[in-house]
Design a protein around this motif. Structure first.
Motif, short mmCIF file in Angstrom:
data_model
loop_
_atom_site.label_atom_id
_atom_site.label_comp_id
_atom_site.label_asym_id
_atom_site.label_seq_id
_atom_site.Cartn_x
_atom_site.Cartn_y
_atom_site.Cartn_z
N ALA A 165 11.42 -5.79 3.35
CA ALA A 165 9.80 -6.25 3.27
C ALA A 165 9.44 -6.23 4.14
O ALA A 165 8.37 -6.54 4.14
CB ALA A 165 9.87 -7.80 2.90
N ARG A 166 10.09 -6.38 5.23
CA ARG A 166 9.29 -6.89 6.63
C ARG A 166 9.43 -5.56 7.03
O ARG A 166 9.90 -5.04 8.35
CB ARG A 166 9.73 -7.76 7.33
N SER A 167 9.14 -4.12 6.19
CA SER A 167 9.42 -3.38 7.48
C SER A 167 8.97 -2.43 8.17
O SER A 167 7.31 -3.04 8.06
CB SER A 167 8.97 -1.99 5.85
N LYS A 168 9.72 -2.27 9.55
CA LYS A 168 8.72 -1.35 10.45
C LYS A 168 8.22 -0.32 10.21
O LYS A 168 6.81 0.10 10.82
CB LYS A 168 9.65 -1.71 11.42
N VAL A 169 8.86 0.44 9.52
CA VAL A 169 8.20 2.08 8.94
C VAL A 169 6.64 2.04 8.22
O VAL A 169 5.52 2.31 8.75
CB VAL A 169 9.35 2.95 8.12
N ARG A 170 6.76 0.81 7.35
CA ARG A 170 5.57 0.45 7.05
C ARG A 170 4.21 -0.12 7.46
O ARG A 170 3.36 1.01 7.88
CB ARG A 170 5.33 -0.20 5.45
N GLU A 171 5.00 -0.92 8.71
CA GLU A 171 4.42 -1.83 8.92
C GLU A 171 3.17 -0.38 10.80
O GLU A 171 2.37 0.05 10.74
CB GLU A 171 4.66 -2.22 10.72
N ILE A 173 3.02 3.11 9.85
CA ILE A 173 2.34 4.20 9.06
C ILE A 173 0.85 3.36 8.68
O ILE A 173 0.15 3.92 7.89
CB ILE A 173 3.24 4.76 7.76
N GLY A 174 0.67 1.41 7.91
CA GLY A 174 -0.09 1.28 8.37
C GLY A 174 -0.78 1.68 6.47
O GLY A 174 -1.83 1.66 5.76
N THR A 175 0.23 1.91 5.44
CA THR A 175 -0.03 2.10 4.31
C THR A 175 0.02 0.53 4.05
O THR A 175 -0.49 -0.11 2.16
CB THR A 175 1.12 2.26 2.87
N GLY A 176 -0.54 -0.84 4.10
CA GLY A 176 -0.73 -2.19 3.18
C GLY A 176 0.57 -2.69 2.22
O GLY A 176 1.44 -1.63 2.11
N PHE A 276 3.54 5.48 -0.76
CA PHE A 276 4.95 5.92 -0.55
C PHE A 276 5.32 6.40 0.21
O PHE A 276 6.80 6.49 0.32
CB PHE A 276 5.84 6.05 -1.75
N ARG A 277 4.14 8.17 0.87
CA ARG A 277 4.86 8.37 1.99
C ARG A 277 3.49 8.77 3.16
O ARG A 277 2.21 8.64 1.98
CB ARG A 277 5.19 10.01 1.14
#
Length: 508
Positions: A165-171, A173-176, A276-277
């Motif tokens: 939930a605290r994904s560094k990858v998501r943070e 790439i900025g997908t919110g 998701f990508r």
């Protein structure tokens, strides 16, 4: 600079399953995790039937079943009395080889996955953190901080964000991560106990003041409790102990706790990322979607994400498909995640809603209406198909084509076992294959042999028609065992056209 083909950030069940599938398919992976070892206080419990079906490809199914516990029934309690009892024994009969609700705690599950991965020669790199990453034309370069605190670089073709939930990858790439957090504080406890609710069945207390579910674990007197903290105690989440939350609902269910093995509190969220990508980075599992534990869907959905993505990554890395194939991952999985969050939100709100009306419906109406609905076979089967995830399909998706009988491209292959012929037995190969129910045309057999595409022919049975399969039709299965193509004419030209359109080359 260390190199790999796929760098996996996060070694929970989602990351481990992704690593296992990729390794089986011959892809070089590195899997890292900040933790010192597999989880010990995890909340996920259910391993759904669809996951057990897919685990056949890794020879994991038998071990998961042997180590877990099948739940025969659900009980609802109100005001200290058992008000309803619902048998689960026949809900999924005929739908799957695993027609039951199976409990196998996530912490034990992770240990099994880690051991399986190590048997394939891959170890999780513990106490290793993804600090940052940048994209290049042909890959990503990640900065990793190891156990000694030193940083190093890793070059990979793709990065898989299985980092929660605290994904560094998501943070990065900025997908919110739009959505919200429920106000209730929840607790989870692994206990040894005695009492009428320790009979191997699932027990749920629907009391207006508290909510608690008692999940049976393998072994006598073992259970996992999940419950709410509704009053001012919720403001003391950091200091709460089991004794602070265990009085009302647990007392009403006549539980006698002899030992608390571990206890934790948490808040429940409902969020889905907007993509998701992005380029060479993917979000999988909790990094992409989180939701309430209603229905035991979270871990299984993450595993489904991983399996959907694994064969596509392998095809691209091995030069058997163009990068365009990877676009189908988000197209096939994001819609399901959004629907899942919405449905679990409704169930969660029902189970935890406050106020006089909500309490009346939950404690007076539900114990009568729900068992009444479950007295109908159609309702039981629909509920099982939904919760077990055997209902998931990719109809209308970018990789789905055709209809033959009542079966469409994108469907899960209907399970048929008759006279010792189980059409799921060939699915362990994790590669493309063709099924024909009846007789296969000679030109189809010749084409499949020339292309090194396995062809499985099953003698026609009335049971096949009952499941919607068409006699002598061609059914092309993807490596994740979903139907890619259903073609009534069984023409080799249809296969040739399909592979050309989706840009996939079969192995030589």
């Amino acid at each position: 600079m260390a190199q790999t083909e796929i760098l996996i950030a996060g070694a929970g069940p989602t990351g481990l399953v992704l690593a296992l599938w990729l390794t089986k398919l011959g892809v070089k992976v590195r899997i890292i995790d900040k933790s010192t070892g597999p989880g010990t206080t995890s909340r996920a419990l259910a391993v759904q039937a669809r996951t057990l079906e897919l685990y056949q490809q890794l020879d994991l199914t038998d071990a998961v079943i042997a180590k877990g516990h099948q739940v025969p029934a659900v009980n609802f309690w109100v005001n200290g009395a058992r008000k309803a009892h619902m048998s689960l024994k026949d809900m999924g009969t005929g739908l799957t080889p695993y027609p039951f609700l199976h409990i196998f705690p996530q912490d034990e599950h992770e240990k099994l996955l880690v051991a399986k991965l190590e048997s394939l020669g891959v170890s999780v790199e513990r106490r290793t953190e993804l600090v940052s990453f940048t994209e290049q034309a042909d890959g990503v370069v990640a900065r990793l901080r190891g156990p000694d605190g030193n940083e190093s670089a890793c070059e990979a073709i793709y990065l898989a964000g299985c980092d929660g939930a605290r994904s560094k990858v998501r943070e990065t790439i900025g997908t919110g991560f739009p959505g919200g957090t429920y106000q209730h504080l929840f607790y989870v406890a692994d206990v040894d106990a005695t009492g009428p609710a320790l009979d191997g069945e699932l027990h749920i207390d629907l009391d207006q003041a508290d909510f608690v579910a008692v999940f049976p674990l393998a072994g006598k007197g073992r259970a996992r409790l999940i419950g709410t903290v509704r009053d001012e105690r919720a403001d003391r989440a950091e200091t709460l102990a089991f004794g602070d939350v265990s009085n009302h609902a647990i007392g009403q269910m006549k539980l006698s706790i002899t030992n608390v093995n571990w206890f934790s509190t948490y808040h429940v969220h409902h969020r889905v990322t907007q993509q998701f990508r992005k380029d060479r980075a993917f979000l999988i599992g909790d990094a992409a979607h989180i939701h309430s534990p209603a229905g035991g869907q979270g871990m299984n959905t993450g595993i489904g994400d991983a399996i959907n993505l694994a064969w596509k990554l392998a095809a691209v890395v091995k030069g058997r498909a163009s990068e365009a194939l990877l676009d189908s991952y988000e197209a096939e999985r994001i819609g399901f995640a959004q629907r899942l969050v919405a449905s679990t939100d409704r169930a969660f709100t029902f189970a935890t809603g406050e106020g006089r009306l909500a309490g009346f419906v939950r404690t007076r109406i539900a114990p009568i209406v729900i068992p009444m609905l479950f007295s109908f076979a159609a309702a039981r089967r629909f509920a099982f198909r939904t919760v077990s995830q055997t209902m998931i399909n990719y109809r209308g998706g970018p990789l789905s084509r055709g209809t033959a009988g009542g079966v469409q491209g994108g469907d899960r292959l209907p399970w048929v076992a008759v006279d010792g012929a189980d059409n799921f037995k060939p699915l362990g190969s994790a590669d493309w294959q063709v099924h024909v129910y009846g007789e296969a045309k000679s030109e189809l057999a010749a084409w499949c042999a020339q292309q090194n595409l396995p062809l499985h022919v099953f003698a026609w049975q009335d049971a096949h028609a009952a499941k919607g399969l068409a006699r002598n039709a061609l059914y092309l299965l993807r490596p994740d065992t979903y139907l890619a193509l259903a073609e009534g004419s069984a023409s080799p030209a249809a296969l040739d056209r399909y592979f050309r359109e989706v840009g996939v080359k079969l192995a030589a």
